[in-house]
Design a protein around this motif. Structure first.
Motif, PDB file in Angstrom:
ATOM      1  N   SER A  79     -29.284  -2.929  49.081  1.00 44.31           N
ATOM      2  CA  SER A  79     -30.314  -3.672  48.421  1.00 44.31           C
ATOM      3  C   SER A  79     -30.711  -2.471  47.865  1.00 44.31           C
ATOM      4  O   SER A  79     -31.270  -2.411  45.831  1.00 44.31           O
ATOM      5  CB  SER A  79     -31.127  -4.308  49.281  1.00 44.31           C
ATOM      6  OG  SER A  79     -32.647  -4.458  48.594  1.00 44.31           O
ATOM      7  N   ASN A  86     -28.926  -2.933  38.770  1.00 44.57           N
ATOM      8  CA  ASN A  86     -30.460  -4.014  37.972  1.00 44.57           C
ATOM      9  C   ASN A  86     -30.323  -3.370  36.554  1.00 44.57           C
ATOM     10  O   ASN A  86     -30.938  -3.934  36.068  1.00 44.57           O
ATOM     11  CB  ASN A  86     -30.700  -5.037  38.987  1.00 44.57           C
ATOM     12  CG  ASN A  86     -31.774  -6.192  38.153  1.00 44.57           C
ATOM     13  OD1 ASN A  86     -31.279  -6.284  37.900  1.00 44.57           O
ATOM     14  ND2 ASN A  86     -32.841  -6.265  37.893  1.00 44.57           N
ATOM     15  N   LEU A 101     -24.756 -11.753  47.957  1.00 43.77           N
ATOM     16  CA  LEU A 101     -25.629 -12.167  46.788  1.00 43.77           C
ATOM     17  C   LEU A 101     -26.869 -13.062  47.889  1.00 43.77           C
ATOM     18  O   LEU A 101     -27.373 -13.352  46.937  1.00 43.77           O
ATOM     19  CB  LEU A 101     -24.642 -13.919  46.938  1.00 43.77           C
ATOM     20  CG  LEU A 101     -23.422 -13.940  45.873  1.00 43.77           C
ATOM     21  CD1 LEU A 101     -23.034 -15.299  46.176  1.00 43.77           C
ATOM     22  CD2 LEU A 101     -23.749 -13.456  44.626  1.00 43.77           C
ATOM     23  N   MET A 102     -26.809 -12.650  49.248  1.00 42.03           N
ATOM     24  CA  MET A 102     -28.135 -13.254  49.626  1.00 42.03           C
ATOM     25  C   MET A 102     -29.162 -12.372  49.162  1.00 42.03           C
ATOM     26  O   MET A 102     -30.779 -12.097  48.617  1.00 42.03           O
ATOM     27  CB  MET A 102     -28.344 -12.998  51.342  1.00 42.03           C
ATOM     28  CG  MET A 102     -27.010 -13.907  51.164  1.00 42.03           C
ATOM     29  SD  MET A 102     -27.504 -16.042  51.207  1.00 42.03           S
ATOM     30  CE  MET A 102     -29.032 -16.056  52.604  1.00 42.03           C
ATOM     31  N   ALA A 104     -28.760 -10.172  46.211  1.00 47.43           N
ATOM     32  CA  ALA A 104     -29.250 -10.202  44.765  1.00 47.43           C
ATOM     33  C   ALA A 104     -30.646 -11.153  44.384  1.00 47.43           C
ATOM     34  O   ALA A 104     -31.466 -10.743  43.552  1.00 47.43           O
ATOM     35  CB  ALA A 104     -27.573 -10.168  43.836  1.00 47.43           C
ATOM     36  N   ARG A 105     -30.712 -12.577  45.482  1.00 47.45           N
ATOM     37  CA  ARG A 105     -32.159 -13.259  44.725  1.00 47.45           C
ATOM     38  C   ARG A 105     -32.644 -12.713  44.357  1.00 47.45           C
ATOM     39  O   ARG A 105     -34.169 -12.969  43.921  1.00 47.45           O
ATOM     40  CB  ARG A 105     -31.126 -14.161  46.119  1.00 47.45           C
ATOM     41  CG  ARG A 105     -30.545 -15.511  45.205  1.00 47.45           C
ATOM     42  CD  ARG A 105     -30.981 -16.377  46.738  1.00 47.45           C
ATOM     43  NE  ARG A 105     -28.817 -17.380  46.202  1.00 47.45           N
ATOM     44  CZ  ARG A 105     -28.417 -17.892  47.387  1.00 47.45           C
ATOM     45  NH1 ARG A 105     -29.144 -17.873  48.556  1.00 47.45           N
ATOM     46  NH2 ARG A 105     -27.308 -18.677  47.061  1.00 47.45           N
ATOM     47  N   GLU A 106     -33.042 -11.576  45.941  1.00 45.76           N
ATOM     48  CA  GLU A 106     -34.440 -10.711  45.968  1.00 45.76           C
ATOM     49  C   GLU A 106     -34.329 -10.054  44.666  1.00 45.76           C
ATOM     50  O   GLU A 106     -35.175  -9.434  43.819  1.00 45.76           O
ATOM     51  CB  GLU A 106     -34.458  -9.862  46.797  1.00 45.76           C
ATOM     52  CG  GLU A 106     -34.998 -11.518  47.936  1.00 45.76           C
ATOM     53  CD  GLU A 106     -34.993 -10.548  49.421  1.00 45.76           C
ATOM     54  OE1 GLU A 106     -35.324  -9.150  49.611  1.00 45.76           O
ATOM     55  OE2 GLU A 106     -34.172 -10.898  50.420  1.00 45.76           O
ATOM     56  N   PRO A 109     -31.851 -10.393  40.243  1.00 48.35           N
ATOM     57  CA  PRO A 109     -31.176 -11.798  40.254  1.00 48.35           C
ATOM     58  C   PRO A 109     -30.148 -12.574  38.598  1.00 48.35           C
ATOM     59  O   PRO A 109     -29.422 -13.757  38.407  1.00 48.35           O
ATOM     60  CB  PRO A 109     -32.518 -12.105  39.785  1.00 48.35           C
ATOM     61  CG  PRO A 109     -33.537 -12.097  39.436  1.00 48.35           C
ATOM     62  CD  PRO A 109     -33.300 -10.208  39.936  1.00 48.35           C
ATOM     63  N   ASN A 110     -30.580 -10.983  37.625  1.00 49.17           N
ATOM     64  CA  ASN A 110     -30.574 -11.031  36.916  1.00 49.17           C
ATOM     65  C   ASN A 110     -28.578 -11.384  36.141  1.00 49.17           C
ATOM     66  O   ASN A 110     -27.713 -11.557  35.421  1.00 49.17           O
ATOM     67  CB  ASN A 110     -31.152 -10.948  35.139  1.00 49.17           C
ATOM     68  CG  ASN A 110     -32.025 -10.964  35.391  1.00 49.17           C
ATOM     69  OD1 ASN A 110     -32.657 -12.546  35.496  1.00 49.17           O
ATOM     70  ND2 ASN A 110     -33.250 -10.731  35.276  1.00 49.17           N
ATOM     71  N   LYS A 112     -24.617 -10.622  36.482  1.00 47.85           N
ATOM     72  CA  LYS A 112     -23.462 -11.729  37.121  1.00 47.85           C
ATOM     73  C   LYS A 112     -22.195 -11.131  38.307  1.00 47.85           C
ATOM     74  O   LYS A 112     -22.444 -10.445  38.377  1.00 47.85           O
ATOM     75  CB  LYS A 112     -23.089 -12.359  36.047  1.00 47.85           C
ATOM     76  CG  LYS A 112     -22.794 -12.524  34.415  1.00 47.85           C
ATOM     77  CD  LYS A 112     -21.960 -12.414  33.425  1.00 47.85           C
ATOM     78  CE  LYS A 112     -23.590 -12.803  32.991  1.00 47.85           C
ATOM     79  NZ  LYS A 112     -22.315 -12.651  31.126  1.00 47.85           N
ATOM     80  N   GLN A 133     -22.156 -20.925  44.425  1.00 50.67           N
ATOM     81  CA  GLN A 133     -23.446 -20.693  44.979  1.00 50.67           C
ATOM     82  C   GLN A 133     -23.947 -19.228  44.054  1.00 50.67           C
ATOM     83  O   GLN A 133     -24.938 -18.217  44.639  1.00 50.67           O
ATOM     84  CB  GLN A 133     -22.804 -19.329  46.202  1.00 50.67           C
ATOM     85  CG  GLN A 133     -21.979 -20.218  47.610  1.00 50.67           C
ATOM     86  CD  GLN A 133     -23.183 -21.507  47.633  1.00 50.67           C
ATOM     87  OE1 GLN A 133     -24.348 -20.877  48.308  1.00 50.67           O
ATOM     88  NE2 GLN A 133     -22.763 -22.855  47.791  1.00 50.67           N
ATOM     89  N   GLY A 134     -23.159 -19.341  43.067  1.00 51.43           N
ATOM     90  CA  GLY A 134     -23.773 -18.128  41.689  1.00 51.43           C
ATOM     91  C   GLY A 134     -22.727 -17.297  41.905  1.00 51.43           C
ATOM     92  O   GLY A 134     -23.044 -16.606  40.719  1.00 51.43           O
TER      93      GLY A 134
END
Length: 310
Positions: A79, A86, A101-102, A104-106, A109-110, A112, A133-134
């Motif tokens: 994390s 990021n 991915l989970m 990353a959502r937190e 988020p931007n 790729k 899923q992203g």
């Protein structure tokens, strides 16, 4: 004229990045051993920031590998690392573990994401699932043939990346197999290096093949005895508009990578402008690569033309 595929390379140092982009690469894949598998070089946070500056200035992209095998105790570090990526604004993160991915959502988020589960990305249906899923791209397994690659590209809703050159991984164990062997023999591990620098091989007398073997934070890795090289077989994939061609630089010098990158850039550009000229020059490209191959390390076409047996 078709679509020009990206050339993605794995440099072994910060200094190599500019040289490989100038040789024709469009993107580099870098990272840290504890987050990424089998990278050509080790890039700490300072190096990643520098890599971003270099690639940005030269109009290229930087992708960071986070495709190692993670356990629960790693997730806080993962994390924290993603927050850093990021902030650094890297162009993409390569992942295999869905936890990425989970998280990353937190925290990112931007950014790729490129899905790379090593040997299990074998069909477009699963690639499209991860796309939903992203993930923006799927990195196809090196164990599937040309027909399957073309079919995947035709049906994929995500970008498709294929390795076209370099060695591939045949086996990975999380255990320190070489270290355990030396210990069993009573050897001093601080003297008996087990990493890539040691240049160790497993020798198969029957096949007369040498398999490079090394150990790092992710365990033990056994690599292929030959390098994939399909510089003379690019037509189908360019026609299918495969998005990215990867040249893997693990256990190779920057000089070697520069020459290979230049040749692939020339071959791709020539095919896109004059198919016949590319056809006439194919053998010359292969010979030029043969000339610079390391001793005892031949080239072949990997699994590209293997029959699929059901």
């Amino acid at each position: 004229m078709g679509k020009k595929p990206e050339i993605l390379v794995t440099p072994n140092s910060v200094e190599a990045i500019g040289r490989l982009i100038n040789a024709g690469a469009d993107a580099v894949l870098i990272g840290e051993q504890r987050f990424g598998l089998r990278l050509a070089g080790e890039f700490n946070r300072k190096d990643i920031k520098k890599a971003k500056e270099i690639t940005q200035a030269l109009g290229a992209k930087v992708y960071v590998a986070m495709n190692a095998i993670f356990h629960n105790e790693h997730l806080d570090d993962v994390s924290d690392y993603m927050k850093f990526l990021n902030e650094t604004n890297v162009d993409a993160i390569v992942f295999g573990d869905p936890a990425i991915l989970m998280i990353a959502r937190e925290v990112a988020p931007n950014i790729k994401f490129h899905w790379n589960p090593e040997t299990t990305a074998t069909n477009w249906y699963t690639a499209n699932y991860w796309g939903r899923q992203g993930a923006k791209r799927a990195v196809l397994a090196r164990e599937i043939n040309m027909d399957a690659i073309v079919e995947s590209k035709e049906n994929a809703e995500v970008e498709i990346e294929v390795q076209v050159h370099g060695m591939t991984n045949m086996f990975q164990s999380k255990r320190s197999l070489i270290g355990n062997y030396f210990e069993y023999q009573g050897k001093n591990l601080s003297i008996e290096k087990t990493d890539k620098e040691r240049q160790m091989f497993l020798f198969d007398k029957e096949r007369n093949a040498k398999y490079p073997i090394f150990e790092d934070k992710n365990g033990t890795h056994i690599m292929s005895p030959k390098d994939i090289c399909i510089i003379d077989e690019l037509e189908e994939m360019i026609d299918a508009e495969v998005d990215s061609f990867k040249i893997d630089g693990i256990l190779k010098t920057t000089e070697y990578m520069e020459i290979v990158t230049k040749l692939y850039r020339e071959a791709i550009d020539l095919y896109l402008t004059d198919e016949e000229a590319y056809s006439d020059k194919k053998e010359e490209y292969v010979e030029k690569i043969r000339e610079i191959q390391p001793p005892n390390r031949d080239i072949d076409t990997g699994f590209f033309f293997k029959e699929t047996v059901y």
